[in-house]
Design a protein around this motif. Structure first.
Motif, PDB file in Angstrom:
ATOM      1  N   ILE A  56       0.857  -1.178   0.000  1.00 18.92           N
ATOM      2  CA  ILE A  56       0.000   0.000   0.000  1.00 18.92           C
ATOM      3  C   ILE A  56       0.898   1.234   0.000  1.00 18.92           C
ATOM      4  O   ILE A  56       1.738   1.407   0.887  1.00 18.92           O
ATOM      5  N   LEU A  57       0.730   2.088  -1.001  1.00 17.76           N
ATOM      6  CA  LEU A  57       1.575   3.274  -1.134  1.00 17.76           C
ATOM      7  C   LEU A  57       1.136   4.374  -0.170  1.00 17.76           C
ATOM      8  O   LEU A  57       0.021   4.861  -0.255  1.00 17.76           O
ATOM      9  N   LEU A  58       2.027   4.736   0.733  1.00 19.29           N
ATOM     10  CA  LEU A  58       1.798   5.885   1.618  1.00 19.29           C
ATOM     11  C   LEU A  58       2.220   7.177   0.938  1.00 19.29           C
ATOM     12  O   LEU A  58       1.628   8.224   1.149  1.00 19.29           O
ATOM     13  N   SER A  59       3.280   7.085   0.136  1.00 21.71           N
ATOM     14  CA  SER A  59       3.754   8.248  -0.608  1.00 21.71           C
ATOM     15  C   SER A  59       4.546   7.765  -1.809  1.00 21.71           C
ATOM     16  O   SER A  59       5.002   6.628  -1.850  1.00 21.71           O
ATOM     17  N   GLY A  60       4.718   8.658  -2.777  1.00 16.17           N
ATOM     18  CA  GLY A  60       5.484   8.329  -3.965  1.00 16.17           C
ATOM     19  C   GLY A  60       4.632   7.737  -5.072  1.00 16.17           C
ATOM     20  O   GLY A  60       3.403   7.669  -4.972  1.00 16.17           O
ATOM     21  N   ARG A  61       5.320   7.290  -6.134  1.00 15.20           N
ATOM     22  CA  ARG A  61       4.657   6.677  -7.288  1.00 15.20           C
ATOM     23  C   ARG A  61       5.449   5.458  -7.731  1.00 15.20           C
ATOM     24  O   ARG A  61       6.677   5.422  -7.602  1.00 15.20           O
ATOM     25  N   VAL A  62       4.735   4.470  -8.258  1.00 16.32           N
ATOM     26  CA  VAL A  62       5.354   3.280  -8.824  1.00 16.32           C
ATOM     27  C   VAL A  62       4.753   3.008 -10.203  1.00 16.32           C
ATOM     28  O   VAL A  62       3.649   3.470 -10.505  1.00 16.32           O
ATOM     29  N   GLN A  63       5.507   2.259 -11.014  1.00 15.47           N
ATOM     30  CA  GLN A  63       4.998   1.800 -12.303  1.00 15.47           C
ATOM     31  C   GLN A  63       4.891   0.292 -12.278  1.00 15.47           C
ATOM     32  O   GLN A  63       5.798  -0.393 -11.790  1.00 15.47           O
ATOM     33  N   VAL A  64       3.786  -0.210 -12.815  1.00 13.81           N
ATOM     34  CA  VAL A  64       3.594  -1.648 -13.003  1.00 13.81           C
ATOM     35  C   VAL A  64       4.055  -1.935 -14.427  1.00 13.81           C
ATOM     36  O   VAL A  64       3.580  -1.314 -15.381  1.00 13.81           O
ATOM     37  N   GLU A  65       5.010  -2.880 -14.570  1.00 16.34           N
ATOM     38  CA  GLU A  65       5.646  -3.147 -15.860  1.00 16.34           C
ATOM     39  C   GLU A  65       5.567  -4.623 -16.216  1.00 16.34           C
ATOM     40  O   GLU A  65       5.637  -5.488 -15.336  1.00 16.34           O
ATOM     41  N   LYS A  66       5.427  -4.883 -17.504  1.00 12.42           N
ATOM     42  CA  LYS A  66       5.486  -6.252 -18.008  1.00 12.42           C
ATOM     43  C   LYS A  66       6.149  -6.202 -19.374  1.00 12.42           C
ATOM     44  O   LYS A  66       5.693  -5.467 -20.258  1.00 12.42           O
ATOM     45  N   ASP A  67       7.214  -6.983 -19.541  1.00 10.46           N
ATOM     46  CA  ASP A  67       7.931  -7.037 -20.816  1.00 10.46           C
ATOM     47  C   ASP A  67       8.271  -5.638 -21.338  1.00 10.46           C
ATOM     48  O   ASP A  67       7.986  -5.302 -22.484  1.00 10.46           O
ATOM     49  N   ASP A  68       8.850  -4.811 -20.477  1.00 10.52           N
ATOM     50  CA  ASP A  68       9.279  -3.453 -20.829  1.00 10.52           C
ATOM     51  C   ASP A  68       8.134  -2.527 -21.242  1.00 10.52           C
ATOM     52  O   ASP A  68       8.359  -1.496 -21.875  1.00 10.52           O
ATOM     53  N   VAL A  95       7.056  -4.269 -10.428  1.00 11.51           N
ATOM     54  CA  VAL A  95       6.696  -2.935  -9.937  1.00 11.51           C
ATOM     55  C   VAL A  95       7.986  -2.217  -9.572  1.00 11.51           C
ATOM     56  O   VAL A  95       8.812  -2.751  -8.838  1.00 11.51           O
ATOM     57  N   ARG A  96       8.128  -1.007 -10.125  1.00  7.59           N
ATOM     58  CA  ARG A  96       9.341  -0.210  -9.903  1.00  7.59           C
ATOM     59  C   ARG A  96       8.960   1.164  -9.340  1.00  7.59           C
ATOM     60  O   ARG A  96       7.988   1.773  -9.789  1.00  7.59           O
ATOM     61  N   ALA A  97       9.737   1.638  -8.366  1.00  5.78           N
ATOM     62  CA  ALA A  97       9.519   2.972  -7.803  1.00  5.78           C
ATOM     63  C   ALA A  97       9.908   4.018  -8.843  1.00  5.78           C
ATOM     64  O   ALA A  97      11.013   3.980  -9.375  1.00  5.78           O
ATOM     65  N   VAL A  98       8.999   4.923  -9.153  1.00  7.64           N
ATOM     66  CA  VAL A  98       9.277   6.033 -10.057  1.00  7.64           C
ATOM     67  C   VAL A  98       9.932   7.166  -9.274  1.00  7.64           C
ATOM     68  O   VAL A  98      10.787   7.875  -9.770  1.00  7.64           O
ATOM     69  N   GLU A  99       9.495   7.305  -8.039  1.00 12.69           N
ATOM     70  CA  GLU A  99      10.090   8.263  -7.116  1.00 12.69           C
ATOM     71  C   GLU A  99      10.166   7.598  -5.749  1.00 12.69           C
ATOM     72  O   GLU A  99       9.623   6.511  -5.553  1.00 12.69           O
ATOM     73  N   GLU A 100      10.835   8.240  -4.819  1.00 13.35           N
ATOM     74  CA  GLU A 100      10.963   7.689  -3.473  1.00 13.35           C
ATOM     75  C   GLU A 100       9.573   7.326  -2.946  1.00 13.35           C
ATOM     76  O   GLU A 100       8.626   8.086  -3.094  1.00 13.35           O
ATOM     77  N   CYS A 101       9.464   6.131  -2.343  1.00  9.05           N
ATOM     78  CA  CYS A 101       8.164   5.628  -1.878  1.00  9.05           C
ATOM     79  C   CYS A 101       8.222   5.151  -0.432  1.00  9.05           C
ATOM     80  O   CYS A 101       9.202   4.535  -0.022  1.00  9.05           O
ATOM     81  N   GLU A 102       7.151   5.424   0.293  1.00 11.84           N
ATOM     82  CA  GLU A 102       6.912   4.792   1.588  1.00 11.84           C
ATOM     83  C   GLU A 102       5.759   3.832   1.370  1.00 11.84           C
ATOM     84  O   GLU A 102       4.744   4.195   0.769  1.00 11.84           O
ATOM     85  N   ILE A 103       5.932   2.607   1.855  1.00 20.89           N
ATOM     86  CA  ILE A 103       4.965   1.547   1.585  1.00 20.89           C
ATOM     87  C   ILE A 103       4.649   0.792   2.861  1.00 20.89           C
ATOM     88  O   ILE A 103       5.531   0.543   3.680  1.00 20.89           O
ATOM     89  N   LEU A 104       3.384   0.429   3.007  1.00 22.05           N
ATOM     90  CA  LEU A 104       2.958  -0.452   4.090  1.00 22.05           C
ATOM     91  C   LEU A 104       2.731  -1.839   3.520  1.00 22.05           C
ATOM     92  O   LEU A 104       2.196  -1.986   2.420  1.00 22.05           O
ATOM     93  N   LEU A 105       3.141  -2.855   4.265  1.00 21.95           N
ATOM     94  CA  LEU A 105       2.950  -4.247   3.855  1.00 21.95           C
ATOM     95  C   LEU A 105       1.859  -4.890   4.688  1.00 21.95           C
ATOM     96  O   LEU A 105       1.838  -4.765   5.910  1.00 21.95           O
ATOM     97  N   LEU A 106       0.985  -5.608   3.997  1.00 21.00           N
ATOM     98  CA  LEU A 106      -0.099  -6.335   4.638  1.00 21.00           C
ATOM     99  C   LEU A 106       0.023  -7.799   4.227  1.00 21.00           C
ATOM    100  O   LEU A 106       0.131  -8.109   3.037  1.00 21.00           O
ATOM    101  N   THR A 107       0.048  -8.700   5.199  1.00 22.47           N
ATOM    102  CA  THR A 107       0.152 -10.126   4.892  1.00 22.47           C
ATOM    103  C   THR A 107      -1.211 -10.682   4.491  1.00 22.47           C
ATOM    104  O   THR A 107      -2.251 -10.057   4.734  1.00 22.47           O
ATOM    105  N   GLN A 108      -1.196 -11.862   3.924  1.00 19.78           N
ATOM    106  CA  GLN A 108      -2.431 -12.527   3.545  1.00 19.78           C
ATOM    107  C   GLN A 108      -3.334 -12.723   4.756  1.00 19.78           C
ATOM    108  O   GLN A 108      -4.533 -12.453   4.708  1.00 19.78           O
ATOM    109  N   GLN A 109      -2.766 -13.169   5.860  1.00 18.26           N
ATOM    110  CA  GLN A 109      -3.553 -13.390   7.074  1.00 18.26           C
ATOM    111  C   GLN A 109      -4.187 -12.088   7.565  1.00 18.26           C
ATOM    112  O   GLN A 109      -5.361 -12.062   7.942  1.00 18.26           O
ATOM    113  N   GLN A 110      -3.421 -10.996   7.563  1.00 20.37           N
ATOM    114  CA  GLN A 110      -3.965  -9.710   7.997  1.00 20.37           C
ATOM    115  C   GLN A 110      -5.108  -9.258   7.092  1.00 20.37           C
ATOM    116  O   GLN A 110      -6.124  -8.747   7.568  1.00 20.37           O
ATOM    117  N   LEU A 111      -4.929  -9.465   5.786  1.00 18.90           N
ATOM    118  CA  LEU A 111      -5.983  -9.084   4.847  1.00 18.90           C
ATOM    119  C   LEU A 111      -7.239  -9.914   5.078  1.00 18.90           C
ATOM    120  O   LEU A 111      -8.351  -9.372   5.128  1.00 18.90           O
TER     121      LEU A 111
END
Length: 150
Positions: A56-68, A95-111
Motif C-alpha cells: 500500500i503506497l503511503l507516498s510516492g509513485r510506482v509503475q507496473v511493468e510487463k515485458d518493458d 513494480v518499480r519505484a518512479v520516485e521515493e516511496c513509503e509503503i505499508l505491507l499487509l500479509t495474507q492473514q492480515q488481509l
C-alpha cells in the motif's frame, strides 16, 4: 518514519481501509503493518517471483511493468500485489519505484482478518481488480492496433 498516530491518520485515508468502521480494528491493523521505504528506480516486485503480500503506497509513485511495457502508474493510497495475495501465484508483473516511496505491507492473514471483520474491504478490492483488468484490456487493444498499423 511516522509515529503510530500520524500513520493511523494516513491509514484511515487509504481507500482499502475506509471500509473498516471500527477504530479498534483499524488500530490493530495499523499496528501490524510493516513500513518500508524504497528509493526512486528500485525494483520492488519482480515478475515471476513468489508474491503473497499486499503493498500500500503511503507516498510516492510506482509503475507496473510487463515485458518493458508500462501497464499502470500507481500513487498514494493505491495498492499492488493483490493478485498474488489471493492465489499465492508467481507475480504477473514487476513494480518499480518512479520516485521515493513509503509503503505499508499487509500479509495474507492480515488481509483475510480485515475482510472477515469488514467485508466491504473485499468488495472494494474486487472493484479495483475489475478496473485494472479493463485497463489492461485497453492497453492490449491499443498495442494490437499499433502492431496492426505497422
Amino acid at each position: 518514519m511516522l509515529d503510530s498516530t500520524e500513520r493511523l491518520e494516513i491509514v484511515r485515508q487509504v481507500p482499502i481501509f475506509r471500509e473498516i468502521e471500527s477504530d479498534d480494528i483499524l488500530r490493530e491493523v495499523n499496528a501490524a503493518l510493516l513500513e518500508l521505504w524504497y528509493p526512486a528506480g528500485h525494483l520492488i516486485l519482480d515478475e515471476g517471483r513468489k508474491g503473497g503480500l499486499l503493498y500500500i503506497l503511503l507516498s510516492g509513485r510506482v509503475q507496473v511493468e510487463k515485458d518493458d511495457t508500462v501497464l499502470a502508474e500507481l500513487k498514494k493510497g493505491d495498492f499492488f500485489g493483490e493478485m498474488s495475495i489471493f492465489n499465492s501465484a508467481p507475480l504477473s508483473a514487476s513494480v518499480r519505484a518512479v520516485e521515493e516511496c513509503e509503503i505499508l505491507l499487509l500479509t495474507q492473514q492480515q488481509l483475510y482478518e480485515a475482510i472477515a471483520i469488514s467485508p466491504g474491504v473485499a468488495i472494494y478490492m474486487i472493484r479495483i481488480l475489475c478496473k485494472r483488468v479493463n485497463q489492461m484490456n485497453e492497453t492490449i487493444s491499443d498495442l494490437q492496433a499499433q502492431v496492426g498499423s505497422l
